[in-house]
Design a protein around this motif. Structure first.
Motif, PDB file in Angstrom:
ATOM      1  N   LYS A 124      27.274   0.593 -10.954  1.00 46.72           N
ATOM      2  CA  LYS A 124      27.885   0.400  -9.635  1.00 46.72           C
ATOM      3  C   LYS A 124      29.067  -0.574  -9.729  1.00 46.72           C
ATOM      4  O   LYS A 124      30.120  -0.346  -9.121  1.00 46.72           O
ATOM      5  CB  LYS A 124      26.851  -0.109  -8.635  1.00 46.72           C
ATOM      6  CG  LYS A 124      25.863   0.949  -8.208  1.00 46.72           C
ATOM      7  CD  LYS A 124      24.850   0.373  -7.221  1.00 46.72           C
ATOM      8  CE  LYS A 124      23.819   1.422  -6.864  1.00 46.72           C
ATOM      9  NZ  LYS A 124      22.778   0.884  -5.998  1.00 46.72           N
ATOM     10  N   ASP A 125      28.890  -1.655 -10.494  1.00 50.28           N
ATOM     11  CA  ASP A 125      29.980  -2.625 -10.661  1.00 50.28           C
ATOM     12  C   ASP A 125      31.185  -1.990 -11.350  1.00 50.28           C
ATOM     13  O   ASP A 125      32.333  -2.211 -10.959  1.00 50.28           O
ATOM     14  CB  ASP A 125      29.505  -3.853 -11.460  1.00 50.28           C
ATOM     15  CG  ASP A 125      28.543  -4.727 -10.672  1.00 50.28           C
ATOM     16  OD1 ASP A 125      28.472  -4.572  -9.430  1.00 50.28           O
ATOM     17  OD2 ASP A 125      27.870  -5.560 -11.309  1.00 50.28           O
ATOM     18  N   VAL A 126      30.944  -1.191 -12.371  1.00 53.90           N
ATOM     19  CA  VAL A 126      32.026  -0.528 -13.089  1.00 53.90           C
ATOM     20  C   VAL A 126      32.731   0.451 -12.154  1.00 53.90           C
ATOM     21  O   VAL A 126      33.959   0.533 -12.115  1.00 53.90           O
ATOM     22  CB  VAL A 126      31.516   0.153 -14.376  1.00 53.90           C
ATOM     23  CG1 VAL A 126      32.581   1.071 -14.980  1.00 53.90           C
ATOM     24  CG2 VAL A 126      31.054  -0.881 -15.385  1.00 53.90           C
ATOM     25  N   GLU A 127      31.968   1.227 -11.404  1.00 52.24           N
ATOM     26  CA  GLU A 127      32.554   2.191 -10.480  1.00 52.24           C
ATOM     27  C   GLU A 127      33.410   1.458  -9.410  1.00 52.24           C
ATOM     28  O   GLU A 127      34.515   1.914  -9.075  1.00 52.24           O
ATOM     29  CB  GLU A 127      31.476   3.028  -9.798  1.00 52.24           C
ATOM     30  CG  GLU A 127      30.860   4.060 -10.698  1.00 52.24           C
ATOM     31  CD  GLU A 127      29.695   4.815 -10.045  1.00 52.24           C
ATOM     32  OE1 GLU A 127      29.175   4.384  -8.987  1.00 52.24           O
ATOM     33  OE2 GLU A 127      29.290   5.843 -10.617  1.00 52.24           O
ATOM     34  N   ALA A 128      32.900   0.349  -8.926  1.00 55.55           N
ATOM     35  CA  ALA A 128      33.642  -0.430  -7.927  1.00 55.55           C
ATOM     36  C   ALA A 128      34.950  -0.945  -8.548  1.00 55.55           C
ATOM     37  O   ALA A 128      36.023  -0.927  -7.906  1.00 55.55           O
ATOM     38  CB  ALA A 128      32.804  -1.569  -7.399  1.00 55.55           C
ATOM     39  N   GLY A 129      34.855  -1.427  -9.773  1.00 56.11           N
ATOM     40  CA  GLY A 129      36.038  -1.923 -10.467  1.00 56.11           C
ATOM     41  C   GLY A 129      37.060  -0.822 -10.667  1.00 56.11           C
ATOM     42  O   GLY A 129      38.279  -1.008 -10.509  1.00 56.11           O
ATOM     43  N   LEU A 130      36.606   0.367 -11.045  1.00 49.20           N
ATOM     44  CA  LEU A 130      37.499   1.505 -11.241  1.00 49.20           C
ATOM     45  C   LEU A 130      38.148   1.929  -9.921  1.00 49.20           C
ATOM     46  O   LEU A 130      39.331   2.255  -9.869  1.00 49.20           O
ATOM     47  CB  LEU A 130      36.754   2.682 -11.848  1.00 49.20           C
ATOM     48  CG  LEU A 130      36.390   2.555 -13.332  1.00 49.20           C
ATOM     49  CD1 LEU A 130      35.521   3.736 -13.775  1.00 49.20           C
ATOM     50  CD2 LEU A 130      37.630   2.468 -14.201  1.00 49.20           C
ATOM     51  N   ASN A 131      37.369   1.909  -8.862  1.00 49.65           N
ATOM     52  CA  ASN A 131      37.912   2.250  -7.542  1.00 49.65           C
ATOM     53  C   ASN A 131      38.983   1.249  -7.114  1.00 49.65           C
ATOM     54  O   ASN A 131      39.995   1.625  -6.517  1.00 49.65           O
ATOM     55  CB  ASN A 131      36.788   2.324  -6.490  1.00 49.65           C
ATOM     56  CG  ASN A 131      35.953   3.583  -6.629  1.00 49.65           C
ATOM     57  OD1 ASN A 131      36.396   4.581  -7.178  1.00 49.65           O
ATOM     58  ND2 ASN A 131      34.722   3.510  -6.142  1.00 49.65           N
ATOM     59  N   ASP A 132      38.753  -0.037  -7.421  1.00 46.07           N
ATOM     60  CA  ASP A 132      39.739  -1.060  -7.115  1.00 46.07           C
ATOM     61  C   ASP A 132      41.022  -0.824  -7.892  1.00 46.07           C
ATOM     62  O   ASP A 132      42.136  -1.038  -7.380  1.00 46.07           O
ATOM     63  CB  ASP A 132      39.202  -2.466  -7.393  1.00 46.07           C
ATOM     64  CG  ASP A 132      38.148  -2.903  -6.377  1.00 46.07           C
ATOM     65  OD1 ASP A 132      38.073  -2.267  -5.283  1.00 46.07           O
ATOM     66  OD2 ASP A 132      37.399  -3.856  -6.687  1.00 46.07           O
ATOM     67  N   LEU A 133      40.902  -0.403  -9.137  1.00 46.23           N
ATOM     68  CA  LEU A 133      42.072  -0.150  -9.972  1.00 46.23           C
ATOM     69  C   LEU A 133      42.843   1.081  -9.487  1.00 46.23           C
ATOM     70  O   LEU A 133      44.074   1.160  -9.615  1.00 46.23           O
ATOM     71  CB  LEU A 133      41.674   0.038 -11.428  1.00 46.23           C
ATOM     72  CG  LEU A 133      41.194  -1.209 -12.178  1.00 46.23           C
ATOM     73  CD1 LEU A 133      40.714  -0.820 -13.571  1.00 46.23           C
ATOM     74  CD2 LEU A 133      42.310  -2.242 -12.274  1.00 46.23           C
ATOM     75  N   LYS A 134      42.160   2.046  -8.940  1.00 46.41           N
ATOM     76  CA  LYS A 134      42.812   3.266  -8.469  1.00 46.41           C
ATOM     77  C   LYS A 134      43.625   2.992  -7.218  1.00 46.41           C
ATOM     78  O   LYS A 134      44.600   3.671  -6.940  1.00 46.41           O
ATOM     79  CB  LYS A 134      41.764   4.338  -8.163  1.00 46.41           C
ATOM     80  CG  LYS A 134      41.168   4.951  -9.405  1.00 46.41           C
ATOM     81  CD  LYS A 134      40.159   6.006  -9.008  1.00 46.41           C
ATOM     82  CE  LYS A 134      39.456   6.591 -10.222  1.00 46.41           C
ATOM     83  NZ  LYS A 134      38.459   7.575  -9.848  1.00 46.41           N
ATOM     84  N   LYS A 135      43.269   2.014  -6.443  1.00 42.66           N
ATOM     85  CA  LYS A 135      43.942   1.729  -5.171  1.00 42.66           C
ATOM     86  C   LYS A 135      45.212   1.023  -5.365  1.00 42.66           C
ATOM     87  O   LYS A 135      45.880   0.554  -6.011  1.00 42.66           O
ATOM     88  CB  LYS A 135      43.062   0.893  -4.269  1.00 42.66           C
ATOM     89  CG  LYS A 135      41.857   1.634  -3.803  1.00 42.66           C
ATOM     90  CD  LYS A 135      41.069   0.741  -2.872  1.00 42.66           C
ATOM     91  CE  LYS A 135      39.803   1.402  -2.430  1.00 42.66           C
ATOM     92  NZ  LYS A 135      39.026   0.620  -1.588  1.00 42.66           N
TER      93      LYS A 135
END
Length: 116
Positions: free
Chosen positions: A105-116
């Motif tokens: 979940k933390d990795v996915e959140a981090g990736l989502n932050d990077l995509k934005k």
């Protein structure tokens, strides 16, 4: 039972041998006819043989009982240890799955932050 069993068997053998020797010597020196003495010796030898057989059966039965008790105790202990290990495995497996889920979940959140 290894040492105690050996001591018991040795003691039993010594007692029977001593008893047999005493009976035979007593009969040989008794003032009786040879035929009668031989008959008594044969009777006593058969009695001693029967006593030895009976004692052997008693000791054999005790050994079998002890083996059964030890075997049952060992199986019960092995089952308890296996249960404890399985419980520990299940507990830690659940914790690892939970931690892994958190990391994902933390990795996915981090990736989502990077995509934005």
């Amino acid at each position: 039972m290894s040492r105690k069993g050996n001591n018991t068997a040795g003691l039993l053998a010594g007692l029977l041998a001593g008893a047999a020797a005493g009976v035979i010597l007593g009969m040989l020196y008794a003032p009786e006819e040879g035929k009668e003495t031989r008959k008594k010796i044969k009777t006593k030898a058969n009695d001693l043989k029967d006593q030895a057989k009976s004692k052997y059966e008693d000791v054999s039965e005790k050994v079998k009982d002890q083996y059964g008790n030890i075997s049952s105790t060992f199986k019960e202990t092995a089952n308890n240890v296996a249960g404890t290990v399985k419980d520990g495995y299940d507990k830690y497996k659940d914790q690892i799955v939970s931690k892994t889920t958190d990391v994902v979940k933390d990795v996915e959140a981090g990736l989502n932050d990077l995509k934005k």
